[in-house]
Every structure is written in structure tokens, then in C-alpha cells.
Scaffold this motif. Structure first.
Motif, mmCIF file in Angstrom:
data_model
loop_
_atom_site.group_PDB
_atom_site.id
_atom_site.type_symbol
_atom_site.label_atom_id
_atom_site.label_comp_id
_atom_site.label_asym_id
_atom_site.label_seq_id
_atom_site.Cartn_x
_atom_site.Cartn_y
_atom_site.Cartn_z
ATOM 1 N N ASN A 100 1.093 -1.013 -0.139
ATOM 2 C CA ASN A 100 0.155 0.092 0.009
ATOM 3 C C ASN A 100 0.881 1.196 -0.109
ATOM 4 O OD1 ASN A 100 -2.497 -1.400 0.083
ATOM 5 N ND2 ASN A 100 -2.298 -1.729 2.295
ATOM 6 N N ARG A 101 1.067 1.704 -1.196
ATOM 7 C CA ARG A 101 1.668 3.099 -1.247
ATOM 8 C C ARG A 101 0.699 4.317 -1.382
ATOM 9 N NH1 ARG A 101 6.942 1.356 -2.525
ATOM 10 N NH2 ARG A 101 7.038 -0.586 -3.796
ATOM 11 N N LEU A 102 1.305 5.524 -0.568
ATOM 12 C CA LEU A 102 0.326 6.422 -0.680
ATOM 13 C C LEU A 102 0.421 7.352 -2.264
ATOM 14 C CD1 LEU A 102 1.322 8.075 2.816
ATOM 15 C CD2 LEU A 102 -0.718 6.870 2.106
ATOM 16 N N PRO A 103 -0.449 7.737 -2.588
ATOM 17 C CA PRO A 103 -0.470 8.511 -3.957
ATOM 18 C C PRO A 103 0.218 9.701 -4.081
ATOM 19 C CG PRO A 103 -2.783 8.657 -2.825
ATOM 20 C CD PRO A 103 -1.836 7.735 -1.946
ATOM 21 N N ILE A 104 0.702 10.363 -5.182
ATOM 22 C CA ILE A 104 1.304 11.593 -5.078
ATOM 23 C C ILE A 104 0.347 12.656 -4.785
ATOM 24 C CG2 ILE A 104 2.465 13.046 -6.694
ATOM 25 C CD1 ILE A 104 4.331 10.883 -5.612
ATOM 26 N N ILE A 105 0.629 13.716 -4.008
ATOM 27 C CA ILE A 105 -0.414 14.404 -3.775
ATOM 28 C C ILE A 105 0.467 15.928 -4.314
ATOM 29 C CG2 ILE A 105 -1.763 15.960 -1.997
ATOM 30 C CD1 ILE A 105 -2.703 13.322 -2.525
ATOM 31 N N LEU A 106 -0.096 16.769 -5.191
ATOM 32 C CA LEU A 106 0.365 17.860 -5.410
ATOM 33 C C LEU A 106 -0.362 19.109 -4.712
ATOM 34 C CD1 LEU A 106 -0.392 17.559 -9.507
ATOM 35 C CD2 LEU A 106 1.610 16.863 -8.150
ATOM 36 N N SER A 107 0.672 20.217 -4.717
ATOM 37 C CA SER A 107 0.105 21.449 -4.139
ATOM 38 C C SER A 107 -1.019 22.159 -4.920
ATOM 39 C CB SER A 107 1.346 22.342 -3.829
ATOM 40 O OG SER A 107 1.713 22.961 -5.173
ATOM 41 N N LYS A 108 -1.793 22.966 -4.362
ATOM 42 C CA LYS A 108 -2.739 23.627 -5.122
ATOM 43 C C LYS A 108 -2.191 24.563 -6.302
ATOM 44 C CE LYS A 108 -5.929 24.171 -1.281
ATOM 45 N NZ LYS A 108 -6.682 25.120 -0.672
ATOM 46 N N GLU A 109 -1.192 24.896 -6.046
ATOM 47 C CA GLU A 109 -0.431 25.607 -7.180
ATOM 48 C C GLU A 109 0.040 24.731 -8.289
ATOM 49 O OE1 GLU A 109 0.403 25.847 -3.983
ATOM 50 O OE2 GLU A 109 -0.293 28.118 -3.589
ATOM 51 N N GLU A 110 0.513 23.531 -7.995
ATOM 52 C CA GLU A 110 0.943 22.465 -8.952
ATOM 53 C C GLU A 110 -0.314 22.313 -9.844
ATOM 54 O OE1 GLU A 110 4.776 20.419 -7.078
ATOM 55 O OE2 GLU A 110 2.892 19.864 -6.312
ATOM 56 N N VAL A 111 -1.506 21.929 -9.006
ATOM 57 C CA VAL A 111 -2.553 21.528 -9.994
ATOM 58 C C VAL A 111 -2.886 22.591 -10.966
ATOM 59 C CG1 VAL A 111 -4.988 21.048 -9.586
ATOM 60 C CG2 VAL A 111 -3.529 19.964 -7.920
ATOM 61 N N MET A 112 -3.050 23.815 -10.389
ATOM 62 C CA MET A 112 -3.408 24.908 -11.227
ATOM 63 C C MET A 112 -2.579 24.952 -12.548
ATOM 64 S SD MET A 112 -6.376 25.296 -10.050
ATOM 65 C CE MET A 112 -6.924 26.567 -11.058
ATOM 66 N N THR A 113 -1.202 24.684 -12.287
ATOM 67 C CA THR A 113 -0.373 24.927 -13.289
ATOM 68 C C THR A 113 -0.626 23.942 -14.346
ATOM 69 O OG1 THR A 113 1.455 25.689 -11.815
ATOM 70 C CG2 THR A 113 2.094 24.636 -13.970
ATOM 71 N N LEU A 114 -0.905 22.610 -13.849
ATOM 72 C CA LEU A 114 -1.298 21.449 -14.718
ATOM 73 C C LEU A 114 -2.671 21.851 -15.676
ATOM 74 C CD1 LEU A 114 -0.697 18.320 -13.046
ATOM 75 C CD2 LEU A 114 -0.214 18.417 -15.241
ATOM 76 N N ILE A 115 -3.610 22.448 -15.023
ATOM 77 C CA ILE A 115 -4.792 22.708 -15.462
ATOM 78 C C ILE A 115 -4.950 23.728 -16.522
ATOM 79 C CG2 ILE A 115 -7.097 23.660 -15.241
ATOM 80 C CD1 ILE A 115 -7.255 22.026 -12.519
ATOM 81 N N HIS A 116 -3.969 24.861 -16.244
ATOM 82 C CA HIS A 116 -3.646 25.938 -17.333
ATOM 83 C C HIS A 116 -2.723 25.665 -18.418
ATOM 84 C CE1 HIS A 116 -6.179 28.566 -15.024
ATOM 85 N NE2 HIS A 116 -5.322 28.459 -13.828
ATOM 86 N N SER A 117 -2.177 24.568 -18.201
ATOM 87 C CA SER A 117 -1.275 24.217 -19.516
ATOM 88 C C SER A 117 -1.711 23.659 -20.457
ATOM 89 C CB SER A 117 -0.132 23.398 -18.866
ATOM 90 O OG SER A 117 -0.655 21.865 -18.521
ATOM 91 N N THR A 118 -3.114 23.455 -20.544
ATOM 92 C CA THR A 118 -3.883 22.919 -21.676
ATOM 93 C C THR A 118 -4.681 24.128 -22.333
ATOM 94 O OG1 THR A 118 -5.560 21.334 -22.568
ATOM 95 C CG2 THR A 118 -5.900 21.974 -20.298
ATOM 96 N N THR A 119 -4.610 24.189 -23.596
ATOM 97 C CA THR A 119 -5.382 25.104 -24.214
ATOM 98 C C THR A 119 -6.871 24.699 -24.848
ATOM 99 O OG1 THR A 119 -3.983 24.575 -26.409
ATOM 100 C CG2 THR A 119 -3.149 26.555 -25.121
ATOM 101 N N ASN A 120 -6.993 23.264 -24.599
ATOM 102 C CA ASN A 120 -8.119 22.490 -25.166
ATOM 103 C C ASN A 120 -9.421 22.689 -23.933
ATOM 104 O OD1 ASN A 120 -10.061 20.434 -25.544
ATOM 105 N ND2 ASN A 120 -8.724 19.678 -27.099
#
Length: 287
Positions: A100-120
Motif C-alpha cells: 500500500n503506497r500513498l499516492p502523489i499529492i500535488l500542491s494547489k499551485e501545481e494542480v492549477m499549473t497543470l490545468i492551465h497548461s492545456t489550451t483545449n
């Protein structure tokens, strides 16, 4: 093989299992049956020894993880006992021990960076709903236009895992993104509340889960982020960040659609606030 598929389909139809369950079971059973036939055996000749060889193949050649292999074992056991009506021996085909491995958790800032990186816009709207509402990938692709309520600020999730329906929250940011997406994709088309919110290339079918999964992989890789990050990571982040913001665990359980609170409680181990205020014995105490 078609005859066997009809027997399998009938079982799941009688049980009224979700489409995702039927698809995953048959996909795993078909890989096993192809493995058997390529080695010159008929399906009726399948033995537990053949199943052992298939499991070794999954482990040593496909390099699958124990949890994934256990899912294959469940599907094969169903086929072996229900379809072929043969007796199963768990001592000969043990389930693999999972770590049982704990999943990767991103910071809120990292999540928003991912979301804003797509133009679709379509992809962005889907990612926003996974993170902002705690949806599974399989749930977000099956949303219909009428499942979104801007007045009540909630999302209705029908036919989710375990065959349940539920409601979860709709964020202001997600609503704004959806309106931009809707204006771009639906403004010149006729539609109804029963239409797919995220149609595929064929408008009668919703977008495939692989589309959003592959999109997330590309975004992650383009940003040079951890290779373990997936679209499902955003759901983990929703849970963890909600806990850090003070949302009670039972409410998070309801929004995620977990059957047991114990499943949700694993996120307690991932919150930064869970360790805040605890002083290490290495540090001096108050004098």
C-alpha cells in the motif's frame, strides 16, 4: 469465444453491473483466453496450471503491479468457476501481496499549473471537474448536460462505482470554465439535457476515458512532473486539499462516493495539517 462472451454478458446484465465493470472484466478475461489459445490449448482444457503460467506472464513479461494482477485473478476466477463451472483452489492461485503506497499529492499551485497548461477547453473542463468536484475519470466522461446544476451548485453523478448515485459540489471556477466550454462547443448546436456533456467524435457516445488519461500524461510530461501523476491524482488532491481546508471527513466520503469511511480516512495521512502542531522529541520543549 463469442459464446462465452454471451454467457458473461448475461450474468452482468442479470446482476445489473455498471458498464465499467463489465468492460474491465471482459478485457482481462479476453487477454487470458488469447494467451491460452496462442499456446495451442482449447478453452475447455484450461487448468489451474495454465492460470499460474498466465500470472507469471503478467508478472515477469508484462511487469504488472500486484494490485493489477489481483484484478486479473478475480476476472479469471469468475470465468473459471461461473462459465466453465470448474472448482477453484486458492492455494494454487494465491492473490499477490499488495504494497500500500500513498499516492502523489500535488500542491494547489501545481494542480492549477497543470490545468492551465492545456489550451483545449474540453480537456480543461474535465480536469477542473475531477479536481474541483472529486470525480473519477470514468464519472466525468459520462456526465450529461442535465447533471450540472448552476442554481444549486452541485453535480449529479449517476451509475457510479458500486452502482450508486450521488451529488457532489460544483465550484465557481469549474462553472466559469464549463460556461466557456459550453459557449465554444454547444452555442451553435441544438442539444438536450440528456446529451453527453463531453461527446466523443461520435456525438452519440461520450468521450473515452483514455482521452483524458493520455491528455494528463502529456501535460505532466511537458511540465517535467513526477511520472506517477495521473488524471486520478487530481481526485486524490481534491480529497487531501478539502481536508486541509477543514471539510469533515464524512462529507468528503459522500462527495467521493466511498462506501466505507475507512477508505476515505487514508487521506488523513496525506494532509500537511495532519502533522502541524506536533513537535518532534528531538526539539526542546517549553521550559
Amino acid at each position: 469465444m463469442n459464446n462465452y462472451k454471451e454467457v458473461v454478458d448475461l450474468y452482468f446484465e442479470l446482476k445489473d453491473s455498471p458498464e465499467s465493470t463489465r468492460e474491465s472484466y471482459w478485457r482481462r478475461m479476453k487477454l487470458f483466453l488469447d494467451f491460452i489459445e496462442k499456446r495451442g490449448f482449447s478453452i475447455e482444457q484450461i487448468t489451474l496450471e495454465h492460470i499460474q503460467q498466465f500470472i507469471l506472464y503478467l508478472k515477469k513479461e508484462r511487469h504488472l503491479k500486484p494490485g493489477t494482477i489481483n484484478n486479473y485473478i478475480s476476472a479469471i476466477r469468475f470465468f473459471y468457476t461461473y462459465v466453465l463451472e470448474k472448482e477453484w483452489n486458492s492455494r494454487k492461485v494465491p492473490r499477490m501481496k499488495r504494497i500500500n503506497r500513498l499516492p502523489i499529492i500535488l500542491s494547489k499551485e501545481e494542480v492549477m499549473t497543470l490545468i492551465h497548461s492545456t489550451t483545449n477547453l474540453k480537456h480543461k473542463a474535465m480536469l477542473v471537474l475531477i479536481y474541483g468536484s472529486g470525480l473519477r475519470v470514468s464519472e466525468v466522461v459520462k456526465l450529461k448536460i442535465g447533471d450540472i446544476s448552476s442554481k444549486k451548485m452541485w453535480i449529479r453523478v449517476e451509475g457510479a462505482k458500486h452502482g450508486t448515485d450521488r451529488y457532489t459540489i460544483l465550484s465557481d471556477f469549474a462553472l466559469q470554465t464549463l460556461r466557456e466550454y459550453f459557449k465554444s462547443y454547444f452555442s451553435r448546436k441544438s442539444y438536450s439535457r440528456e446529451d453527453w456533456l463531453f461527446p466523443g467524435s461520435n456525438k452519440d457516445c461520450h468521450i473515452h476515458v483514455k482521452t483524458i488519461k493520455n491528455t494528463m500524461i502529456k501535460l505532466r510530461d511537458n511540465l517535467g512532473m513526477d511520472s506517477r501523476i495521473s488524471a486520478h491524482t487530481l481526485r486524490h488532491c481534491f480529497s487531501t486539499h478539502s481536508l486541509e481546508d477543514g471539510v469533515e471527513l464524512v462529507y468528503i466520503q459522500q462527495m467521493l462516493g466511498h462506501k466505507n469511511l475507512e477508505t476515505t480516512s487514508k487521506y488523513l495521512h496525506m494532509t500537511s495539517k495532519g502533522l502541524m502542531g506536533i513537535k518532534s522529541p528531538l526539539d526542546p520543549g517549553d521550559s
